[in-house]
Structure formats: structure tokens, C-alpha cells
Design a protein around this motif. Sequence first.
Motif, mmCIF file in Angstrom:
data_model
loop_
_atom_site.group_PDB
_atom_site.id
_atom_site.type_symbol
_atom_site.label_atom_id
_atom_site.label_comp_id
_atom_site.label_asym_id
_atom_site.label_seq_id
_atom_site.Cartn_x
_atom_site.Cartn_y
_atom_site.Cartn_z
ATOM 1 N N ILE A 73 0.844 -1.187 0.000
ATOM 2 C CA ILE A 73 0.000 0.000 0.000
ATOM 3 C C ILE A 73 0.881 1.239 0.000
ATOM 4 C CG2 ILE A 73 -1.635 1.376 1.348
ATOM 5 C CD1 ILE A 73 -2.789 -1.184 2.431
ATOM 6 N N LEU A 74 0.611 2.159 -0.914
ATOM 7 C CA LEU A 74 1.173 3.509 -0.870
ATOM 8 C C LEU A 74 -0.001 4.448 -0.649
ATOM 9 C CD1 LEU A 74 3.932 4.178 -3.580
ATOM 10 C CD2 LEU A 74 4.116 4.278 -1.099
ATOM 11 N N GLN A 75 0.079 5.223 0.410
ATOM 12 C CA GLN A 75 -1.061 6.031 0.823
ATOM 13 C C GLN A 75 -0.648 7.480 1.019
ATOM 14 O OE1 GLN A 75 -3.009 5.148 4.775
ATOM 15 N NE2 GLN A 75 -4.622 4.419 3.409
ATOM 16 N N GLU A 76 -1.567 8.355 0.659
ATOM 17 C CA GLU A 76 -1.388 9.790 0.911
ATOM 18 C C GLU A 76 -0.946 10.022 2.352
ATOM 19 O OE1 GLU A 76 -4.460 13.589 1.477
ATOM 20 O OE2 GLU A 76 -5.177 11.633 0.788
ATOM 21 N N TYR A 77 0.097 10.809 2.515
ATOM 22 C CA TYR A 77 0.528 11.173 3.873
ATOM 23 C C TYR A 77 -0.418 12.236 4.412
ATOM 24 C CZ TYR A 77 3.371 12.781 7.782
ATOM 25 O OH TYR A 77 3.808 13.123 9.040
ATOM 26 N N VAL A 78 -1.073 11.914 5.520
ATOM 27 C CA VAL A 78 -2.038 12.838 6.113
ATOM 28 C C VAL A 78 -1.314 13.735 7.114
ATOM 29 C CG1 VAL A 78 -4.168 13.048 7.441
ATOM 30 C CG2 VAL A 78 -3.885 11.157 5.813
ATOM 31 N N GLU A 79 -1.405 15.016 6.900
ATOM 32 C CA GLU A 79 -0.755 15.956 7.807
ATOM 33 C C GLU A 79 -1.278 15.771 9.223
ATOM 34 O OE1 GLU A 79 1.767 17.848 7.237
ATOM 35 O OE2 GLU A 79 1.841 17.264 5.120
ATOM 36 N N GLY A 80 -0.362 15.812 10.159
ATOM 37 C CA GLY A 80 -0.720 15.600 11.554
ATOM 38 C C GLY A 80 -0.426 14.199 12.030
ATOM 39 N N ALA A 81 0.020 13.319 11.109
ATOM 40 C CA ALA A 81 0.304 11.937 11.491
ATOM 41 C C ALA A 81 1.402 11.859 12.547
ATOM 42 C CB ALA A 81 0.701 11.128 10.253
ATOM 43 N N ASN A 82 2.304 12.835 12.530
ATOM 44 C CA ASN A 82 3.387 12.827 13.511
ATOM 45 C C ASN A 82 2.888 13.091 14.928
ATOM 46 O OD1 ASN A 82 2.875 15.375 12.166
ATOM 47 N ND2 ASN A 82 4.470 16.263 13.474
ATOM 48 N N TYR A 83 1.644 13.560 15.043
ATOM 49 C CA TYR A 83 1.067 13.782 16.378
ATOM 50 C C TYR A 83 0.235 12.592 16.850
ATOM 51 C CZ TYR A 83 2.390 18.612 15.460
ATOM 52 O OH TYR A 83 3.100 19.751 15.164
ATOM 53 N N GLY A 84 0.182 11.531 16.044
ATOM 54 C CA GLY A 84 -0.544 10.344 16.439
ATOM 55 C C GLY A 84 -1.876 10.199 15.725
ATOM 56 N N ASP A 85 -2.624 9.183 16.119
ATOM 57 C CA ASP A 85 -3.930 8.939 15.520
ATOM 58 C C ASP A 85 -4.993 8.808 16.600
ATOM 59 O OD1 ASP A 85 -3.585 6.435 16.637
ATOM 60 O OD2 ASP A 85 -3.678 5.328 14.761
ATOM 61 N N ILE A 86 -6.242 8.716 16.154
ATOM 62 C CA ILE A 86 -7.377 8.558 17.044
ATOM 63 C C ILE A 86 -7.952 7.162 16.848
ATOM 64 C CG2 ILE A 86 -9.618 9.470 17.771
ATOM 65 C CD1 ILE A 86 -7.245 11.435 18.049
ATOM 66 N N ARG A 87 -8.076 6.399 17.927
ATOM 67 C CA ARG A 87 -8.783 5.124 17.875
ATOM 68 C C ARG A 87 -10.209 5.367 18.375
ATOM 69 N NH1 ARG A 87 -8.264 -0.438 18.173
ATOM 70 N NH2 ARG A 87 -6.992 -0.073 16.307
ATOM 71 N N ILE A 88 -11.180 5.100 17.495
ATOM 72 C CA ILE A 88 -12.593 5.228 17.833
ATOM 73 C C ILE A 88 -13.219 3.850 17.813
ATOM 74 C CG2 ILE A 88 -14.825 6.236 17.197
ATOM 75 C CD1 ILE A 88 -13.311 8.458 15.757
ATOM 76 N N LEU A 89 -13.846 3.453 18.909
ATOM 77 C CA LEU A 89 -14.563 2.187 18.954
ATOM 78 C C LEU A 89 -16.006 2.411 18.537
ATOM 79 C CD1 LEU A 89 -13.283 0.326 22.155
ATOM 80 C CD2 LEU A 89 -12.843 -0.234 19.762
ATOM 81 N N MET A 90 -16.458 1.598 17.583
ATOM 82 C CA MET A 90 -17.814 1.693 17.055
ATOM 83 C C MET A 90 -18.604 0.454 17.464
ATOM 84 S SD MET A 90 -18.050 4.483 14.954
ATOM 85 C CE MET A 90 -19.141 4.127 13.563
ATOM 86 N N LEU A 91 -19.833 0.664 17.943
ATOM 87 C CA LEU A 91 -20.726 -0.422 18.297
ATOM 88 C C LEU A 91 -22.045 -0.222 17.571
ATOM 89 C CD1 LEU A 91 -21.385 -2.937 20.049
ATOM 90 C CD2 LEU A 91 -22.207 -1.350 21.807
ATOM 91 N N ASN A 92 -22.409 -1.191 16.737
ATOM 92 C CA ASN A 92 -23.648 -1.121 15.956
ATOM 93 C C ASN A 92 -23.745 0.182 15.175
ATOM 94 O OD1 ASN A 92 -26.059 -2.314 15.076
ATOM 95 N ND2 ASN A 92 -27.267 -1.238 16.627
ATOM 96 N N GLY A 93 -22.630 0.603 14.577
ATOM 97 C CA GLY A 93 -22.617 1.781 13.710
ATOM 98 C C GLY A 93 -22.507 3.106 14.419
ATOM 99 N N GLU A 94 -22.315 3.095 15.757
ATOM 100 C CA GLU A 94 -22.228 4.337 16.516
ATOM 101 C C GLU A 94 -20.942 4.353 17.342
ATOM 102 O OE1 GLU A 94 -24.360 6.823 16.441
ATOM 103 O OE2 GLU A 94 -25.984 5.905 15.267
ATOM 104 N N PRO A 95 -20.307 5.538 17.488
ATOM 105 C CA PRO A 95 -19.115 5.617 18.331
ATOM 106 C C PRO A 95 -19.470 5.516 19.808
ATOM 107 C CG PRO A 95 -19.723 7.802 17.549
ATOM 108 C CD PRO A 95 -20.658 6.836 16.863
ATOM 109 N N ILE A 96 -18.712 4.715 20.558
ATOM 110 C CA ILE A 96 -18.963 4.573 21.992
ATOM 111 C C ILE A 96 -17.773 5.033 22.839
ATOM 112 C CG2 ILE A 96 -20.648 2.738 21.734
ATOM 113 C CD1 ILE A 96 -18.411 0.750 22.540
ATOM 114 N N GLY A 97 -16.640 5.328 22.211
ATOM 115 C CA GLY A 97 -15.477 5.776 22.959
ATOM 116 C C GLY A 97 -14.298 6.007 22.046
ATOM 117 N N ALA A 98 -13.338 6.776 22.531
ATOM 118 C CA ALA A 98 -12.169 7.092 21.707
ATOM 119 C C ALA A 98 -10.977 7.440 22.587
ATOM 120 C CB ALA A 98 -12.486 8.253 20.760
ATOM 121 N N MET A 99 -9.798 7.381 21.983
ATOM 122 C CA MET A 99 -8.574 7.845 22.636
ATOM 123 C C MET A 99 -7.603 8.290 21.557
ATOM 124 S SD MET A 99 -6.683 4.267 23.728
ATOM 125 C CE MET A 99 -6.378 2.964 22.517
#
Length: 344
Positions: free
Chosen positions: A205-231
Motif C-alpha cells: 500500500i502507498l497512501q497519501e501522507y495525512v498531515e498531523g500523522a506525527n502527532y498520532g492517531d485517534i482510535r474510535i470504537l464503534m458499536l452497531n454503527g455508533e461511536p462509543i469511545g475514543a482515545m
Amino acid sequence: MKICFLMYPWERIEPETDSTLRLIHEAALRGLTVVLTTPNNLTIRESVAYAFCNVLKKTTKVSTNIPSFYKSAEFKRCKLPMGGFDVIIMRANPPLDTTALNFLDSVRNDVFIMNDIDGLRIANNKLYPASFSGDAARFIPVTHVSKSQDYLEQVLEESPTEKMIMKPLNGFGGQGVIVVEKSAQQNFRSLLDFYIGGDQENYVILQEYVEGANYGDIRILMLNGEPIGAMRRVPSEKDIRSNIHAGGKEVKHVITKDEKRLCKAIGAQLVRDGLYLVGLDVINGKLIEVNVLSPGGITRINKLNRTRLQKHIIDFIENVVSARELVIERKNSFRKVIEDAEAI
């Protein structure tokens, strides 16, 4: 309710942080029948899918302390039919064992499987985000997948940005994720030789570099199509990867308006594909990956937000099973009316 966790071996669990253990503990607290097995323990006898399982004993009170629960848990070894469970929760670690899914094909109409086995088949690699269309497409970074070295070199050469992200198609846990730069393009073919392999074994995979990647990412947990938590997962100073197992650390995060729009844009398709519990990896409003096999983060999100996501997840499962049982009950009652009419 009888619940089977098709997962990694019990002895490999890290009790302080393991997400699956939180689900097992919540089910045990509710007095449910909890059974554990692994893909290697699946078997077929006379065309019936079985598994050699560990059944959690209900001999003692379940400790509210999860590491203590883990240390004191006792099991009984049994060979059990997979069709006898109300729900099977797929929590095996990547990569996906497609043979294990084949074992479950025969029970899919009798058991609620989370996540759905067809959903896992289509979404277990990094190509799945490319299936989103309409409004969801604007949240997907430009992505190229190929085994052709010439094509991938051309992609990097023609990229409007100075750098791109390269990773193996079937990698997980941040393994093999690197930044490639035009200024170091003379090393690119050598990297492709390594990633693709001499017999063109692997997709890259070669993917567009998304600005801000050096600051980390967001993990969002989805349950039945809805977000229930993130970090937020922040990479270490010496690594671009923010995965916790790659040295990143977790930070509290409140889901932004753009992230809510992203969740709404893809939520319906996740549910249609039977992907009820997933982890989204998001950078600067762009969906980088959808984790469907054994999404983690429950323990860390709980700690950061003083919540218990496992409660919401088991609530959802119980509601689904109750609804399925109601449908069967209604069907049987209607059949009885018809049978009585026929007997008159």
C-alpha cells in the motif's frame, strides 16, 4: 445466555490491558455461560461443527477486580457443538484464519456471530476503506495498492506531496508502516524488493501522507454503527507509529464534529456488513484503517474516561439474542396455530 469467545489462548492474555478479558469478565459478572476456544480447536464430527472448549466454572463469586478474576478463573474442558451457543464473539488476533470461518458457515443461521463471518472476509485487510462511497469517500485518503514496482515508483514520483506512507496490505499492529520520501527515492526500489518479495508474493500500500500523522492517531470504537469511545494514541519520539504495541501512549480524546461526521458516514455500511464492533484509526479527519477482527482499546478508553465500554457491548449482544429468540418464539406460535387448524 451461552456465549463463546473464539479467541487467542487464555495464557497469552495481559490481564491489566486486554480488551477481550473485559468482555469475558462482564459476561461472567452477569452469570452467563462463558466458553473460550481458539481457531485451532475447531473440529467437525459427522458434518457438525464442534470445538474443544474451556468452560468457565461458576464455583466461586466473580471478583470485581479483573486481574484477580483472571488469576482465579477455573475451567472445565469439553467438546461442544458450536451451533448450541447463543452468540460467538470473534476475538482472534490478526491475521484472519479463513479456515476458521469455514467451520462456522454451517452455524451462522443458528448463532449470532460478532463480527459476521462474511463481514470479516471482506474487511479483514486494509482494502476495506476503499469500499466506502458517497459522502464517506471524502474521509478516505488517496490509496494505491499493487505488486508492480514500476507502478509504485511512478506513484511516488507523481505524488503532489514530498512523502507518502508505505505498508504491507496484510500487516497489523503497525508492523511494516514506514514513511517514504521523494528525496530518498534511490532507496525505494530496494524497499519494494523487500516488501513485495522476489516472487511478487505480497501487495504493498502507498497512501497519501495525512498531515498531523506525527502527532498520532485517534482510535474510535464503534458499536452497531455508533461511536462509543475514543482515545488519542501518541507515537514515541523515535517512531512514526502510534500503535500502543509499537511504543505509543494513550491520551484522553473527545470525538470532534468532523470525526462524528465520519462515523455517521460509514456507520450504516458497517452494520450492513455485520461489523458491529470495530475500531477506526483516524488521522486529521481521515479514515486510515478499520479494525474488525479483534479491535482493542477498551481498557485504556475506560481508564481515561471512567467508563465501562464492555457493559455497552454485552448489553447490545443480549438485546440481539433476545430479539432473535422473540422471532423464533413468534414463528413457533404461528406454526402451532396452523397445525391446530390443520387438525380440525
